[in-house]
Design a protein around this motif. Structure first.
Motif, PDB file in Angstrom:
ATOM      1  N   GLY A  44       0.750  -1.249   0.000  1.00  0.00           N
ATOM      2  CA  GLY A  44       0.000   0.000   0.000  1.00  0.00           C
ATOM      3  C   GLY A  44       0.779   1.297   0.000  1.00  0.00           C
ATOM      4  N   ALA A  45       2.110   1.263  -0.036  1.00  0.00           N
ATOM      5  CA  ALA A  45       2.879   2.513  -0.021  1.00  0.00           C
ATOM      6  C   ALA A  45       2.492   3.400  -1.204  1.00  0.00           C
ATOM      7  CB  ALA A  45       4.371   2.212  -0.053  1.00  0.00           C
ATOM      8  N   ARG A  46       2.434   4.714  -0.956  1.00  0.00           N
ATOM      9  CA  ARG A  46       1.963   5.658  -1.965  1.00  0.00           C
ATOM     10  C   ARG A  46       3.030   6.708  -2.264  1.00  0.00           C
ATOM     11  NH1 ARG A  46      -3.301   4.695  -2.142  1.00  0.00           N
ATOM     12  NH2 ARG A  46      -3.571   6.376  -3.643  1.00  0.00           N
ATOM     13  N   ASP A  47       2.734   7.511  -3.285  1.00  0.00           N
ATOM     14  CA  ASP A  47       3.582   8.660  -3.612  1.00  0.00           C
ATOM     15  C   ASP A  47       5.024   8.226  -3.884  1.00  0.00           C
ATOM     16  OD1 ASP A  47       4.164  11.355  -4.021  1.00  0.00           O
ATOM     17  OD2 ASP A  47       4.624  11.711  -1.905  1.00  0.00           O
ATOM     18  N   LEU A  48       5.153   7.090  -4.538  1.00  0.00           N
ATOM     19  CA  LEU A  48       6.480   6.538  -4.803  1.00  0.00           C
ATOM     20  C   LEU A  48       7.118   7.220  -6.017  1.00  0.00           C
ATOM     21  CD1 LEU A  48       5.556   2.753  -4.423  1.00  0.00           C
ATOM     22  CD2 LEU A  48       6.657   4.217  -2.707  1.00  0.00           C
ATOM     23  N   THR A  49       8.446   7.307  -6.006  1.00  0.00           N
ATOM     24  CA  THR A  49       9.202   7.639  -7.210  1.00  0.00           C
ATOM     25  C   THR A  49       9.817   6.334  -7.707  1.00  0.00           C
ATOM     26  OG1 THR A  49       9.705   9.889  -6.539  1.00  0.00           O
ATOM     27  CG2 THR A  49      11.199   8.880  -8.124  1.00  0.00           C
ATOM     28  N   VAL A  50       9.457   5.943  -8.916  1.00  0.00           N
ATOM     29  CA  VAL A  50       9.954   4.684  -9.457  1.00  0.00           C
ATOM     30  C   VAL A  50      11.013   4.974 -10.513  1.00  0.00           C
ATOM     31  CG1 VAL A  50       9.345   2.727 -10.951  1.00  0.00           C
ATOM     32  CG2 VAL A  50       7.948   3.261  -8.936  1.00  0.00           C
ATOM     33  N   GLY A  69      -2.268   3.784  -8.742  1.00  0.00           N
ATOM     34  CA  GLY A  69      -2.141   5.172  -8.293  1.00  0.00           C
ATOM     35  C   GLY A  69      -1.089   5.374  -7.217  1.00  0.00           C
ATOM     36  N   ARG A  70      -0.120   4.470  -7.137  1.00  0.00           N
ATOM     37  CA  ARG A  70       0.861   4.537  -6.056  1.00  0.00           C
ATOM     38  C   ARG A  70       2.115   5.343  -6.418  1.00  0.00           C
ATOM     39  NH1 ARG A  70      -0.569  -0.112  -3.341  1.00  0.00           N
ATOM     40  NH2 ARG A  70      -2.815  -0.045  -3.245  1.00  0.00           N
ATOM     41  N   SER A  84       0.313  -1.423 -23.579  1.00  0.00           N
ATOM     42  CA  SER A  84      -0.096  -0.850 -22.301  1.00  0.00           C
ATOM     43  C   SER A  84      -0.613   0.556 -22.480  1.00  0.00           C
ATOM     44  CB  SER A  84       1.051  -0.822 -21.307  1.00  0.00           C
ATOM     45  OG  SER A  84       0.562  -0.266 -20.090  1.00  0.00           O
ATOM     46  N   THR A  85      -1.728   0.828 -21.836  1.00  0.00           N
ATOM     47  CA  THR A  85      -2.296   2.168 -21.876  1.00  0.00           C
ATOM     48  C   THR A  85      -2.173   2.836 -20.515  1.00  0.00           C
ATOM     49  OG1 THR A  85      -4.453   1.264 -21.322  1.00  0.00           O
ATOM     50  CG2 THR A  85      -3.974   1.557 -23.657  1.00  0.00           C
ATOM     51  N   VAL A  86      -1.644   2.116 -19.527  1.00  0.00           N
ATOM     52  CA  VAL A  86      -1.656   2.640 -18.157  1.00  0.00           C
ATOM     53  C   VAL A  86      -0.823   3.910 -18.047  1.00  0.00           C
ATOM     54  CG1 VAL A  86      -1.012   2.196 -15.762  1.00  0.00           C
ATOM     55  CG2 VAL A  86      -2.157   0.419 -17.091  1.00  0.00           C
ATOM     56  N   PHE A  87       0.453   3.831 -18.417  1.00  0.00           N
ATOM     57  CA  PHE A  87       1.282   5.026 -18.286  1.00  0.00           C
ATOM     58  C   PHE A  87       0.801   6.167 -19.197  1.00  0.00           C
ATOM     59  CE2 PHE A  87       4.634   7.936 -19.401  1.00  0.00           C
ATOM     60  CZ  PHE A  87       5.034   8.366 -18.149  1.00  0.00           C
ATOM     61  N   GLY A  94      -2.003  14.159 -16.680  1.00  0.00           N
ATOM     62  CA  GLY A  94      -1.235  14.953 -15.725  1.00  0.00           C
ATOM     63  C   GLY A  94      -1.156  14.359 -14.330  1.00  0.00           C
ATOM     64  N   ARG A  95      -1.390  13.046 -14.221  1.00  0.00           N
ATOM     65  CA  ARG A  95      -1.384  12.437 -12.892  1.00  0.00           C
ATOM     66  C   ARG A  95      -0.061  11.766 -12.541  1.00  0.00           C
ATOM     67  NH1 ARG A  95      -6.326   8.650 -13.058  1.00  0.00           N
ATOM     68  NH2 ARG A  95      -6.031   8.869 -15.306  1.00  0.00           N
TER      69      ARG A  95
END
Lengths: 236, 240
Positions: A44-50, A69-70, A84-87, A94-95
């Protein structure tokens, strides 16, 4: 006795905090640590920089982490895949933030970060839009750009075999970013098909010495992204 | 393929065959995705080339037999490949050390535009909403000893790809040595584009009309002018 074995992927990623930077190995599906990524989704960690070469395909693995949305930012060389359409959806709306880095520069930034080199000069991207805002300098009559070394809080990596000391060998082209990400992360987590006893890996052929690895997890039969995508699988 | 125009010049396979003729035996070669990959099919008998793929394999072999592929043995286009006897695997930083460090002899890439000063644009149209993705192209053109482009001479809508100045975002500045198109082989020289060979049945004027920058004719071949091809090119490349 050093023993870096963790019981499960969930245990191995349990302490990844919100806002963490996470390097994720793999080039396309080769070397993508799907089980560790899925455990991170569950955690569940959020606001990650990958930091990863690609952004996944279908709606499994890395693409599923984005879809959930993480991730607020990706540092990446090729965030585009045929299936893939996700990215693209996240980027166009703008998300998600994208830092686009030439692939060799990305690799060297990670290597440098792990090697204690804060910055270096490269000829790649001189004269291109990716040079904007970067310091440049001439050496021997040729122009170079300054690039910063890159470190991360965690790295999620897929290997073939490891021992309890964290020594790792890889499988073919699934090696790709694994060895350098292990160096550049504060906590490198490696999933492997097989954990063997110390002494079973020939020291002459160890690719990642155990000093770079904090945790190893056995995943005997890892999933393959292309098979999951072909089957229309999604995660969670 | 229906173009509405009579088929003229080289087919894709013939372009690849023509380019393959110019690669010396023993070269370390990186082939880009698409038409560049065709080059491997046409290497003349008796020559051995070692293929590098930037995702970590030197000694890439052909596609596997059906059912024998390994999802962990792929090329830069993310397609399954094989490894030849004598191949080696390595991590990404080493792979790009081979590229940036000038250890790879030749790279063959596709192009959106090539300018007469050797500038290349092949990664982005710069359109808003497009997903920017660059991969290893900028590193390859910056580091590999010789960089050849293989491409149709014009776009599908008939616009020249060989231009005065690139209007698309650059991949690299002054990096292209030579261009192989369906119409001609064109060197990038200090004086601009110079045709060194025309496809059979193609007139110089026909190529000039379809080129967006001045086009020079090759000087008559002087024996020994270019050690690599005896073709009158700029001889920037190493002798064989």
């Amino acid at each position: 006795m050093i023993d870096k074995r963790y019981q499960s992927a969930a245990d191995a990623v349990a302490d990844v905090p919100d806002g963490a930077s996470v390097m994720i190995g793999g080039f396309g599906e080769a070397g993508s640590p799907i089980e560790l990524i899925h455990a991170l989704i569950d955690q569940g960690a959020r606001d990650l920089t990958v930091i990863s070469n690609n952004t996944g395909s279908g709606e499994v693995g890395l693409a599923a982490l984005l879809k959930a949305g993480r991730v607020s930012k990706v540092v990446c060389s090729f965030p585009r895949t045929a299936n893939s359409t996700v990215f693209p959806d996240l980027y166009r709306s703008g998300r998600i933030e994208l830092e686009l880095v030439p692939q060799g520069t990305l690799a060297e930034r990670i290597r440098a970060g792990g090697a204690g080199i804060p910055a270096f000069f490269t000829p790649a991207a001189v004269g291109t839009p990716l040079a904007e805002g970067k310091e440049s300098r001439e050496f021997d009559g040729k122009e170079y750009l300054m690039e910063r070394g890159l470190r991360a809080d965690f790295a999620l990596i897929k290997g073939r075999r490891a021992d309890p000391y964290g020594n790792v060998v890889y499988s073919k082209t699934a090696r790709n970013f694994g060895p350098i990400m292990a160096m550049a992360a504060r906590v490198a987590v490696v999933q492997v098909n097989e954990i063997v006893e110390a002494g079973m890996l020939d020291p002459e052929v160890v690719v990642t010495p155990g000093i770079f690895v904090s945790r190893v997890v056995g995943v005997a039969s890892p999933m393959h992204e292309s098979e999951l995508v072909a089957a229309g699988a999604t995660y969670p | 393929m229906t173009t509405g125009e009579e088929q003229i010049g080289w087919s894709r396979d013939e372009m690849a065959r023509r380019l393959a003729l110019d690669i010396p035996n023993g070269s370390y070669v990186n082939l880009g995705i698409g038409i560049p990959e065709l080059v491997a099919k046409f290497v003349p008998a008796g020559r051995t080339l070692i293929y590098h793929t930037e995702n970590g394999l030197l000694g890439m072999g052909p596609s596997p037999a059906p059912g024998e592929g390994d999802p962990e043995l792929i090329n830069a286009g993310k397609r399954q490949v094989t490894a030849i006897a004598g191949a080696s695997y390595f991590h990404h930083a080493d792979s790009f050390a081979m590229i940036r460090g000038g250890h790879i002899d030749l790279c063959v890439l596709g192009a959106m535009q090539v300018a007469q000063n050797g500038d290349l644009a092949n990664w982005s149209t710069g359109e808003p909403g497009a997903i920017p993705a660059v991969g290893g192209a900028m590193d390859l053109v910056a580091g590999v000893k010789s960089v050849y482009v293989i491409t149709q001479h014009c776009t599908k809508t008939g616009e020249p790809k060989l231009v005065d100045r690139c209007t698309y975002p650059l991949t690299g500045r002054g990096v292209i040595n030579r261009v192989y198109t369906d119409l001609a082989v064109v060197d990038v020289t200090r004086d601009g584009f110079r045709v060194v060979e025309l496809a059979p049945g193609v007139e110089f004027e026909y190529v000039r009309e379809r080129t967006g920058a001045p086009l020079l004719r090759s000087a008559p071949l002087a024996t020994g002018q270019c050690h690599e091809h005896a073709c009158g090119c700029d001889a920037k490349r190493r002798p064989v």
